[in-house]
Write an enzyme that holds these catalytic residues in place. Structure first.
Site, mmCIF file in Angstrom:
data_model
loop_
_atom_site.group_PDB
_atom_site.id
_atom_site.type_symbol
_atom_site.label_atom_id
_atom_site.label_comp_id
_atom_site.label_asym_id
_atom_site.label_seq_id
_atom_site.Cartn_x
_atom_site.Cartn_y
_atom_site.Cartn_z
ATOM 1 N N GLY A 156 1.082 10.703 2.244
ATOM 2 C CA GLY A 156 2.160 10.083 3.003
ATOM 3 C C GLY A 156 3.058 9.300 2.078
ATOM 4 N N CYS A 157 3.667 8.274 2.595
ATOM 5 C CA CYS A 157 4.590 7.441 1.817
ATOM 6 C C CYS A 157 3.863 6.802 0.637
ATOM 7 C CB CYS A 157 5.180 6.360 2.721
ATOM 8 S SG CYS A 157 6.247 5.212 1.845
ATOM 9 N N PHE A 158 4.438 6.916 -0.541
ATOM 10 C CA PHE A 158 3.760 6.356 -1.717
ATOM 11 C C PHE A 158 3.656 4.842 -1.677
ATOM 12 C CE2 PHE A 158 7.790 7.873 -4.220
ATOM 13 C CZ PHE A 158 8.608 6.930 -3.626
#
Length: 178
Positions: free
Chosen positions: A14-16
Site C-alpha cells: 500500500g502507501c509507502f
C-alpha cells in the site's frame, strides 16, 4: 565496536508512508527508504507512479541487522499491518502501485519469504495475493516522501490511516519496538 552486517529487503504493502512509519520504529532496522520498484519506467516520479503508467509499486527498502531482527519477524510485521488479500488495493488506495509484494535480494530471502507467504495464505483461507519477485528497477521517492509521517503526523491521511497502522504495530509487536 564493530559495524553490523546489514541485509536489505524491499516491501510493498500500500502507501509507502504507512510501511515507513512502522518500520522506522522496529528494533534492528537501520534505514528505511521510500521508493518505487518493479516497474518499467527508468526514473519514475510520484505523479507517474500514481497514474499507474509505470508499473512500479510504492515500496520501502529496509536495511536491517539480522542479529537484532530477523527477516521472518519483519515479514510477520508486514502481514499484520497490511491486507495481503486485496489485489492492487489497501483501503481506499487503489491501483497497481498499492499491490502487496516482497521484493527479495538473495535466494535465501526468496525461500523464507515464500514460506511466510504460504503460512499467511493458509491463515487467510488461500486468498493472499502478495507477489514474490526479485527487486528490479528501484528508484528512491522524492525527498518530501522520506520520513513523511514523522514530519507530518497531523496531516489528514497520516492522522487517520498511518497512525492506525503504527498503533497496530505497537500493540502487536512490543518486543520489536526500538
Amino acid at each position: 565496536m564493530s559495524t553490523p552486517t546489514l541485509e536489505r529487503i524491499t516491501l510493498a504493502g500500500g502507501c509507502f508512508w504507512c510501511l515507513e512509519a512502522v518500520y522506522e520504529r522496529v528494533r534492528g532496522v537501520h534505514r528505511v527508504e521510500s521508493g518505487y520498484s518493479n516497474g518499467h519506467a527508468a526514473q519514475p516520479n510520484y505523479e507517474q507512479v500514481c497514474s499507474g503508467s509505470t508499473g512500479h509499486a510504492e515500496v520501502v527498502r529496509l536495511d536491517f541487522d539480522p542479529a537484532q531482527v530477523s527477516l521472518r519477524e519483519l515479514l510477520e510485521v508486514f502481514f499484520t499491518i497490511h491486507n495481503p488479500t486485496t489485489l492492487n488495493r489497501q483501503g481506499a488506495d487503489v491501483g497497481t502501485q498499492y499491490r502487496s509484494a516482497i521484493y527479495w535480494h538473495t535466494e535465501d530471502q526468496r525461500r523464507l519469504a515464500a514460506e511466510v507467504i504460504a503460512e499467511a495464505d493458509a491463515a487467510h483461507g488461500g486468498r493472499v495475493v502478495t507477489e514474490l519477485e526479485p527487486e528490479t528497477n528501484y528508484h528512491p521517492a522524492e525527498a518530501y516522501h522520506q520520513h513523511y509521517y514523522a514530519r507530518n503526523p497531523d496531516q489528514g491521511y497520516c492522522a487517520f490511516v498511518v497512525a492506525g497502522k503504527v498503533d497496530k504495530f505497537l500493540a502487536s509487536f512490543k518486543r520489536l519496538v526500538k
